[in-house]
Every structure is written in C-alpha cells, then in structure tokens.
Design a protein around this motif. Sequence first.
Motif, PDB file in Angstrom:
ATOM      1  N   ALA A 200      12.001   5.299   3.427  1.00  0.00           N
ATOM      2  CA  ALA A 200      10.612   5.701   3.694  1.00  0.00           C
ATOM      3  C   ALA A 200       9.668   5.072   2.678  1.00  0.00           C
ATOM      4  CB  ALA A 200      10.488   7.218   3.673  1.00  0.00           C
ATOM      5  N   ALA A 201      10.078   5.062   1.415  1.00  0.00           N
ATOM      6  CA  ALA A 201       9.241   4.468   0.365  1.00  0.00           C
ATOM      7  C   ALA A 201       9.076   2.968   0.586  1.00  0.00           C
ATOM      8  CB  ALA A 201       9.859   4.747  -1.003  1.00  0.00           C
ATOM      9  N   GLU A 202      10.168   2.314   0.984  1.00  0.00           N
ATOM     10  CA  GLU A 202      10.110   0.874   1.222  1.00  0.00           C
ATOM     11  C   GLU A 202       9.207   0.556   2.405  1.00  0.00           C
ATOM     12  OE1 GLU A 202      13.171  -2.850   2.247  1.00  0.00           O
ATOM     13  OE2 GLU A 202      13.956  -0.858   1.769  1.00  0.00           O
ATOM     14  N   LEU A 203       9.371   1.313   3.498  1.00  0.00           N
ATOM     15  CA  LEU A 203       8.549   1.091   4.680  1.00  0.00           C
ATOM     16  C   LEU A 203       7.080   1.343   4.385  1.00  0.00           C
ATOM     17  CD1 LEU A 203       8.140   0.628   7.734  1.00  0.00           C
ATOM     18  CD2 LEU A 203       8.678   3.058   8.075  1.00  0.00           C
ATOM     19  N   LEU A 204       6.797   2.449   3.717  1.00  0.00           N
ATOM     20  CA  LEU A 204       5.411   2.804   3.451  1.00  0.00           C
ATOM     21  C   LEU A 204       4.748   1.815   2.498  1.00  0.00           C
ATOM     22  CD1 LEU A 204       3.231   4.752   4.157  1.00  0.00           C
ATOM     23  CD2 LEU A 204       4.125   6.364   2.481  1.00  0.00           C
ATOM     24  N   ALA A 205       5.501   1.271   1.548  1.00  0.00           N
ATOM     25  CA  ALA A 205       4.945   0.271   0.637  1.00  0.00           C
ATOM     26  C   ALA A 205       4.496  -0.969   1.405  1.00  0.00           C
ATOM     27  CB  ALA A 205       5.977  -0.103  -0.422  1.00  0.00           C
ATOM     28  N   LEU A 206       5.314  -1.406   2.358  1.00  0.00           N
ATOM     29  CA  LEU A 206       4.958  -2.570   3.166  1.00  0.00           C
ATOM     30  C   LEU A 206       3.733  -2.288   4.038  1.00  0.00           C
ATOM     31  CD1 LEU A 206       8.516  -3.724   4.306  1.00  0.00           C
ATOM     32  CD2 LEU A 206       6.969  -4.967   2.775  1.00  0.00           C
ATOM     33  N   LEU A 207       3.701  -1.094   4.635  1.00  0.00           N
ATOM     34  CA  LEU A 207       2.587  -0.746   5.516  1.00  0.00           C
ATOM     35  C   LEU A 207       1.283  -0.603   4.735  1.00  0.00           C
ATOM     36  CD1 LEU A 207       4.333   1.845   7.876  1.00  0.00           C
ATOM     37  CD2 LEU A 207       3.805  -0.554   8.355  1.00  0.00           C
ATOM     38  N   LYS A 208       1.356  -0.002   3.567  1.00  0.00           N
ATOM     39  CA  LYS A 208       0.152   0.159   2.749  1.00  0.00           C
ATOM     40  C   LYS A 208      -0.360  -1.191   2.250  1.00  0.00           C
ATOM     41  CE  LYS A 208      -1.698   3.396   1.479  1.00  0.00           C
ATOM     42  NZ  LYS A 208      -2.880   4.138   2.012  1.00  0.00           N
ATOM     43  N   SER A 209       0.554  -2.098   1.934  1.00  0.00           N
ATOM     44  CA  SER A 209       0.149  -3.435   1.509  1.00  0.00           C
ATOM     45  C   SER A 209      -0.563  -4.164   2.642  1.00  0.00           C
ATOM     46  CB  SER A 209       1.375  -4.228   1.055  1.00  0.00           C
ATOM     47  OG  SER A 209       1.027  -5.560   0.734  1.00  0.00           O
ATOM     48  N   GLU A 210      -0.002  -4.046   3.854  1.00  0.00           N
ATOM     49  CA  GLU A 210      -0.629  -4.691   5.008  1.00  0.00           C
ATOM     50  C   GLU A 210      -1.953  -4.014   5.350  1.00  0.00           C
ATOM     51  OE1 GLU A 210      -0.929  -7.543   8.100  1.00  0.00           O
ATOM     52  OE2 GLU A 210       0.095  -7.404   6.171  1.00  0.00           O
ATOM     53  N   GLN A 211      -2.027  -2.718   5.145  1.00  0.00           N
ATOM     54  CA  GLN A 211      -3.288  -2.006   5.354  1.00  0.00           C
ATOM     55  C   GLN A 211      -4.387  -2.591   4.472  1.00  0.00           C
ATOM     56  OE1 GLN A 211      -3.590   1.952   3.647  1.00  0.00           O
ATOM     57  NE2 GLN A 211      -4.598   2.730   5.495  1.00  0.00           N
ATOM     58  N   ARG A 220     -12.684  -3.255   7.639  1.00  0.00           N
ATOM     59  CA  ARG A 220     -12.519  -1.960   8.307  1.00  0.00           C
ATOM     60  C   ARG A 220     -11.259  -1.283   7.805  1.00  0.00           C
ATOM     61  NH1 ARG A 220     -10.159  -0.271  13.393  1.00  0.00           N
ATOM     62  NH2 ARG A 220     -11.323   1.505  14.244  1.00  0.00           N
ATOM     63  N   TYR A 221     -11.401  -0.048   7.321  1.00  0.00           N
ATOM     64  CA  TYR A 221     -10.243   0.702   6.815  1.00  0.00           C
ATOM     65  C   TYR A 221      -9.734   1.643   7.902  1.00  0.00           C
ATOM     66  CZ  TYR A 221      -7.275   3.465   3.694  1.00  0.00           C
ATOM     67  OH  TYR A 221      -6.187   4.079   3.092  1.00  0.00           O
ATOM     68  N   VAL A 222      -8.451   1.528   8.224  1.00  0.00           N
ATOM     69  CA  VAL A 222      -7.816   2.394   9.221  1.00  0.00           C
ATOM     70  C   VAL A 222      -6.742   3.225   8.518  1.00  0.00           C
ATOM     71  CG1 VAL A 222      -6.495   2.495  11.365  1.00  0.00           C
ATOM     72  CG2 VAL A 222      -8.246   0.725  11.056  1.00  0.00           C
ATOM     73  N   PRO A 223      -6.902   4.542   8.465  1.00  0.00           N
ATOM     74  CA  PRO A 223      -5.924   5.390   7.771  1.00  0.00           C
ATOM     75  C   PRO A 223      -4.539   5.319   8.419  1.00  0.00           C
ATOM     76  CG  PRO A 223      -7.961   6.587   8.173  1.00  0.00           C
ATOM     77  CD  PRO A 223      -8.054   5.313   8.953  1.00  0.00           C
ATOM     78  N   LEU A 224      -3.515   5.454   7.581  1.00  0.00           N
ATOM     79  CA  LEU A 224      -2.130   5.516   8.029  1.00  0.00           C
ATOM     80  C   LEU A 224      -1.610   6.944   7.884  1.00  0.00           C
ATOM     81  CD1 LEU A 224      -0.496   2.304   6.505  1.00  0.00           C
ATOM     82  CD2 LEU A 224      -1.325   2.665   8.832  1.00  0.00           C
ATOM     83  N   ASP A 246       3.063   9.208  -4.080  1.00  0.00           N
ATOM     84  CA  ASP A 246       3.115   7.958  -4.839  1.00  0.00           C
ATOM     85  C   ASP A 246       2.508   6.798  -4.060  1.00  0.00           C
ATOM     86  OD1 ASP A 246       4.339   9.295  -6.899  1.00  0.00           O
ATOM     87  OD2 ASP A 246       6.375   8.596  -6.416  1.00  0.00           O
ATOM     88  N   SER A 247       2.659   6.833  -2.737  1.00  0.00           N
ATOM     89  CA  SER A 247       2.173   5.741  -1.889  1.00  0.00           C
ATOM     90  C   SER A 247       0.717   5.916  -1.478  1.00  0.00           C
ATOM     91  CB  SER A 247       3.042   5.636  -0.624  1.00  0.00           C
ATOM     92  OG  SER A 247       4.393   5.455  -0.939  1.00  0.00           O
ATOM     93  N   GLN A 248       0.131   7.056  -1.819  1.00  0.00           N
ATOM     94  CA  GLN A 248      -1.247   7.388  -1.429  1.00  0.00           C
ATOM     95  C   GLN A 248      -1.413   7.335   0.096  1.00  0.00           C
ATOM     96  OE1 GLN A 248      -3.414   4.576  -4.070  1.00  0.00           O
ATOM     97  NE2 GLN A 248      -4.117   6.395  -5.162  1.00  0.00           N
ATOM     98  N   LEU A 249      -0.495   8.003   0.764  1.00  0.00           N
ATOM     99  CA  LEU A 249      -0.565   8.125   2.214  1.00  0.00           C
ATOM    100  C   LEU A 249      -1.870   8.798   2.605  1.00  0.00           C
ATOM    101  CD1 LEU A 249       1.028   7.840   4.941  1.00  0.00           C
ATOM    102  CD2 LEU A 249       1.856  10.171   4.523  1.00  0.00           C
ATOM    103  N   ASP A 250      -2.446   8.378   3.732  1.00  0.00           N
ATOM    104  CA  ASP A 250      -3.736   8.920   4.152  1.00  0.00           C
ATOM    105  C   ASP A 250      -3.625  10.274   4.834  1.00  0.00           C
ATOM    106  OD1 ASP A 250      -5.544   6.614   3.488  1.00  0.00           O
ATOM    107  OD2 ASP A 250      -4.159   5.592   4.840  1.00  0.00           O
ATOM    108  N   GLY A 251      -2.521  10.513   5.552  1.00  0.00           N
ATOM    109  CA  GLY A 251      -2.388  11.776   6.267  1.00  0.00           C
ATOM    110  C   GLY A 251      -0.963  11.996   6.729  1.00  0.00           C
TER     111      GLY A 251
END
Length: 353
Positions: A200-211, A220-224, A246-251
């Motif tokens: 989960a941490a690995e996936l979220l790190a990649l998604l947040k980087s792409e965000q 344009r900022y789109v919450p994850l 740690d990943s600063q998930l939006d929601g």
Amino acid sequence: MRPPSAVSPILYNLAKSILFRFNPETAHELTLSGLRLAEKMRILGPLAGAKIDDPVTVMGLKFPNRVGLAAGLDKQANTAAAFGRLGFGFVEVGTLTPRPQPGNPKPRLFRCIPQQAIINHMGINNPGIDAGVDNIRATKRFNGILGVNISKNKVTPNEEASMDYLACMRAAWDVADYIAINFSCPNVPNLCNLAKAAPAAELLALLKSEQTNLCNDTGRYVPLVMKVSPDMEETQVHELSRVFLDSQLDGLICSNTTTTRTGVENHPAATQSGGMSGKPLYNRANETLEAFAKDLNGAIPIIGVGGITTAEDAVKKIELGASLVQLYSGFIYKGPNLVKDCALAIKKHFAQS
C-alpha cells in the motif's frame, strides 16, 4: 418530516415491486436506462424535487451536501447526471479498469430482501477507462462532485498493478473531481493483498508522485482517496493509518463490501461468493470507520459507507468521524427519498451541534 417535493413512497414501492420481479442485474440495467431516459426527457428533476442544500468543503472540494452515491451502481459512468437529479451531492462512478473486462460469470448478483442486503460477485465488469471517460464527457454534468473509482484489471498481477492504477489516473484526471483507488474489492483474486502496509505504501507513493506531476502539468489538483475493506484486523487498520498519514492521503472511503455473512446466514444466497453490502454490513463498517477515525484524528477526511438504510444511520457515521457519507444498497431498497432524508438529517445535526 419528509423533505418537500420528495418522490412518493407509493410510486417508488410500485416501481420496486415491478423491478424486483426481474433478476437483480436485469433490474439494475433497466433502472439505469430509465433514469437516463427520464433525465433526457427533463422530467427527472421535477419528479425528484429540489436537492437538499447543505454545502461543505472537504478535500478542497465544495460538496452541495454530504450524501453521495457509492461506486458500483454507475459502472459504465454514463448516469451521473441522472443520479445527481435525485439529490446526491456527489456521485462516484466505476469501478473502471485500464482495459474493458466482462466480470465474473452470471448469475453474480443476489438480493437478500428480508435483510435489505445484496451479495455481488460482479468482478468489476466495466467498459474500460477510455470508454468510461468518453461516457463522462458525453454526459450532461450535474451541480455536484464527480468521483471516478479505478482499479487494476483482473489479469494484471499485483506486481504490475501500479501501472494499471497510473494509467487510469492519467486518463481520468481531466474529468474527475476526485479519484478513488479501489484496492479492496473482494471479487478480484488477491486484490486485497495490495492493502497490506508495504504494498500500500509503495502504491500510494507512486500515485502521489504522479498526482504532483499531473497537477504541475495541468494546473489542477485532483484529490486521491483510498477505499478500504471492513474485513481487516485491528493491526492492519493501525498500519494502514500510518501509511495514509505518512503519504498525506487526501481522503479515505470506509468501507467496501464484506466477505462475511453475518446477518444473512440463513438466506439461500448466503453460500454465494462475493461481497455483501446493505443493512447487515452496518455495524462492521462502523467499527472500521471508528477505528480509522481514531487513528487519523481528523488529519484525513473519511467518507462513511456501508449499511445506511435510515437517516439516523447516516448521522451515526458522521458522529463516528465521517465528513461525508455514501449510499448503495439502502438506496436500492429505500429509493431516492433516503438521499434527501439523510442529507436533511445531517444538515440538522450540524445546525444543532
């Protein structure tokens, strides 16, 4: 008190009695076709009446009210405007995957009517992200927030799942107000393994980087948002909470369907594979919601979903720490009035607090 201009309960019960004569998947398709037709004819809005106005800003987005439609009903992503006319403040479409997939063999959807539950083994059947995005673009937008729920294809191994999520995220970026990451559907083999702390941490790190990259490219900022399972042990909740913080998930969406059969043990459909939603899920979903809310301590907003069949159920999720709520099975069993009842009850709750 019933909100003004609400749909007649007699009318909805009549429609439900007819639809429930069909198998669940056929009834589902007929309902969505009917909603789109009514929207096209411009009769759905007048029939449903005014939406409950209770604006709130969550994740930097202004929601018209706190009641949304959960993913899974609008699998083709072509009915959001019609659902918006029924009073939802936000609609989440999908789940969409990079490539189209037919889902699991039929029959794969089962009603447990006395228990107000549904068991689904659909397998994330959908037209694929490109067709889904085209459907969104072709659909008249409603005055609300649109979420796009995404996942990996069934044939994609977990080791390559991040590429699927990234592809969907890029495709949905321009049309979504927020993007929901489905890594907890029990109908896709081994998908829930992605919800362990390390992957989960690995996936979220990649998604947040792409965000960040997409935000810089588009302005344009789109919450994850991540959607979690209610079938986790306490330790996993704590571990995921730390990952999300740690990943600063939006929601966070709490929660998906359950593989347990508590509350429907004696129903013939209880032996069917799949995830159960509806009233029997309520307590289990609330326990998971409360656990995450305690760990996150307000740092990450939570969308509470699972088992809402009354306005009081919706308010309870707010009391447990949710900022927003979503309906699915309760909407099928109770109809559009449940949307407005919940929105009005939550509005009154905050007015009195």
